[in-house]
Enzyme design. Structure first.
Site, PDB file in Angstrom:
ATOM      1  N   LYS A  77       0.859  -1.189   0.000  1.00 33.53           N
ATOM      2  CA  LYS A  77       0.000   0.000   0.000  1.00 33.53           C
ATOM      3  C   LYS A  77       0.894   1.237   0.000  1.00 33.53           C
ATOM      4  O   LYS A  77       1.930   1.257   0.679  1.00 33.53           O
ATOM      5  CB  LYS A  77      -0.878  -0.052   1.256  1.00 33.53           C
ATOM      6  N   SER A 152      -9.578   1.381   2.976  1.00 34.59           N
ATOM      7  CA  SER A 152      -8.727   2.192   2.117  1.00 34.59           C
ATOM      8  C   SER A 152      -7.671   1.384   1.381  1.00 34.59           C
ATOM      9  O   SER A 152      -7.083   1.865   0.414  1.00 34.59           O
ATOM     10  CB  SER A 152      -8.042   3.273   2.935  1.00 34.59           C
ATOM     11  N   SER A 176      -9.589  -1.022   7.156  1.00 35.59           N
ATOM     12  CA  SER A 176      -9.054  -0.857   5.806  1.00 35.59           C
ATOM     13  C   SER A 176      -8.330  -2.056   5.207  1.00 35.59           C
ATOM     14  O   SER A 176      -8.030  -2.045   4.015  1.00 35.59           O
ATOM     15  CB  SER A 176      -8.135   0.355   5.749  1.00 35.59           C
TER      16      SER A 176
HETATM   17  N1  GLN Z   1     -12.994   3.431   6.460  1.00 39.98           N
HETATM   18  C1  GLN Z   1     -12.387   3.835   7.674  1.00 39.98           C
HETATM   19  C2  GLN Z   1     -12.100   5.299   7.635  1.00 39.98           C
HETATM   20  O1  GLN Z   1     -12.402   5.914   6.671  1.00 39.98           O
HETATM   21  C3  GLN Z   1     -11.184   3.022   7.957  1.00 39.98           C
HETATM   22  C4  GLN Z   1      -9.940   3.542   7.370  1.00 39.98           C
HETATM   23  C5  GLN Z   1      -8.737   2.711   7.690  1.00 39.98           C
HETATM   24  O2  GLN Z   1      -8.835   1.645   8.299  1.00 39.98           O
HETATM   25  N2  GLN Z   1      -7.580   3.213   7.312  1.00 39.98           N
HETATM   26  O3  GLN Z   1     -11.577   5.855   8.544  1.00 39.98           O
END
Ligand code: GLN
Length: 487
Positions: A77, A152, A176
């Site tokens: 990532k 994400s 994420s």
């Molecule tokens: N979808 C969650 C957020 O927007 C989780 C993001 C993540 O785990 N980096 O914060």
């Protein structure tokens, strides 16, 4: 050449000299070339990886022993640092930034023989659940390209699901890793907070962030986890104790294991078809010798989402203060003074979701409001942690859906941030409690993958993996591959 589908197969092939590391990596690069115009999983691939593969082959030719990840094609990532390579976090503000050191988790994979084929797309600074918040491109779900891959770590999930990489690393602050894993039909693990060093992970919310693997199989996830877990002098929040061994008992079965199904994770907002799919998962566990406990409850689980959306932006607003046009990345000078530099750099460099969270976070930390919001959220977090703690006195694992719905259409939730936040309903509790959780391929609804989430007590990744492995052996869901998977 058919590329090996698992780390074990790769190892066997290298041992028999069926192929070289260079051929393997070239094969994965070809697959990326063939499918990524459509999928958009990668922000960039690495040309150097072919030379690196060559040196793996030379090592082997000199008679050196096979390392645990020899020749494994890994995607990372783009919020994980790799020295000398760009690391954008999906943001314009870091579009031209080059990492000056390598993340510990990435370095440990490289030291084990892994080859980094490329860096994957993500929601800007890992804020999002669809990868649509990336400032640098769109990533599509390989099961249906009109749908989002989740986020994400959307690029990492797609890379593995579509066979563009054997393994990927993601980060999980509120789901994420697990949520895109569920949307793309791969395995995704968020380790216990503090189990994997965060050194070299571009920070989102420091009390929640963890790095973890996305893979096609549980055994591969266990291998990668075992390598990246453990103390690190560069991250003092990493547990100094050595991690438990998750490999030795992986295949030991789950006779007598107690699994709880907390009703709070099967209620309002969760698609009834997903509920049914997870009830089927529970039946599989029963057949395998586990006992199911449906009385177990996590009463404050419904408060996890609002709690997360106070704590996470608060920490994010502090972490993002370092992007000021002076130290890193973009620098936009429009006026005579420092304030103008800050303002124009951030106005131009950050996207709308990042700005929204910086404002929410700054507000909830401000003197007049911290008691009502930030401190109150931390109190709820303590209660939640305690409730999980009590649950794990009675059961070994909790089983829930990973997501309330399957993958949704591109654009469906971008206009209303609150609907996007609801995608995290079932994943954020584990982050707030700091416990490990995994998402497993567990069924299909209307042709789209469904993820089952298992959560374990802090530091008990071994039980998590053992149950996940038993389930995987008993089912075929993980074998289903999307149309563009290359094999
Ligand atoms: N979808 C969650 C957020 O927007 C989780 C993001 C993540 O785990 N980096 O914060």
């Amino acid at each position: 050449m058919t590329l090996p589908a698992s780390i074990a197969e790769l190892q066997q092939g290298l041992r028999r000299k069926d192929f070289s590391c260079r051929e393997i990596v070239a094969g994965f690069l070809d697959r990326i070339e063939a499918s990524d115009k459509q999928l958009g999983a990668f922000l960039r691939t690495r040309r150097d990886v072919l030379d690196e593969a060559q040196s793996n082959d030379e090592r082997l030719a000199r008679g050196q022993a096979l390392r645990p990840l020899e020749g494994v094609a890994v995607a990372i990532k783009d919020n994980l640092l790799l020295r000398g390579a760009p690391a954008t976090a999906g943001s314009q503000i870091l579009a031209n930034y080059q990492a000056v050191y390598t993340a510990t988790a990435v370095q440990r994979l490289i030291d084990a023989g892994a080859l980094i084929v490329g860096q994957t797309n993500l929601d800007e600074f890992a804020m999002g659940a669809s990868t649509e918040n990336s400032a640098l491109g769109t990533t599509r779900n390989p099961w249906n390209q009109a749908l989002v891959p989740g986020g994400s770590s959307g690029g990492s999930a797609v890379a593995v699901a579509a066979g563009q990489a054997m393994v990927a690393l993601g980060s999980d602050t509120g789901g994420s890793i697990r949520q895109p894993a569920a949307f793309c039909n791969v395995v995704g693990l968020k380790p216990t907070y503090g189990r994997v060093s965060r050194y070299g992970l571009i920070a989102l919310a420091s009390s929640l962030d963890q790095i973890g693997p996305l893979t096609r199989t549980v055994a591969d996830a266990a291998q990668v986890y075992q390598l990246i877990a453990g103390p690190d002098a560069c991250d003092l929040t990493a547990n100094p104790a050595a991690p438990a061994d998750v490999i030795t008992d992986l295949r030991a079965g789950i006779q007598g294991l107690r699994i709880g199904l907390p009703p709070e994770f099967f209620g309002q907002g969760v698609d009834p078809q997903i509920v049914t799919a997870i009830q089927e998962v529970a039946k599989v566990f029963t057949r395998l010798g586990a006992t199911i406990d449906e009385e177990i409850t996590i009463p404050h689980a419904p408060q996890a989402l609002p709690t997360y959306y106070i704590i996470q932006p608060a920490e994010a607003s502090s972490n993002l203060a370092r992007y000021d046009g002076v130290r890193y990345g973009l620098s936009v000078r429009t006026g005579p003074d420092l304030a103008a530099l800050y303002h124009s750099t951030r106005a131009q460099g950050f996207g709308p979701e990042v700005k929204r969270r910086m404002m929410i976070g700054t507000f909830s930390l401000s003197a007049g409001y911290a008691d009502a919001y930030y401190h109150q959220a931390n109190r709820v977090r303590d209660v939640l942690r305690e409730e999980f703690h009590r649950a794990f006195d009675r059961v070994d694992l909790l089983l829930t859906p990973t997501t309330p719905t399957p993958a949704f259409p591109q654009g469906a939730k971008t206009a209303d941030p609150l609907t996007m936040y609801l995608a995290d309903l079932l994943t954020v509790p584990a982050n707030l409690a700091g416990i490990p959780a995994v998402s497993l391929p567990a069924g299909f609804v209307n042709g789209l993958p469904v993820g089952a989430q298992l959560m374990a007590n802090a530091w008990d990744e071994a039980t998590l993996f053992r149950a996940a492995y038993a389930f995987e052996q008993a089912t075929d869901w993980h074998r289903r591959q999307p149309p563009l998977s290359g094999d």
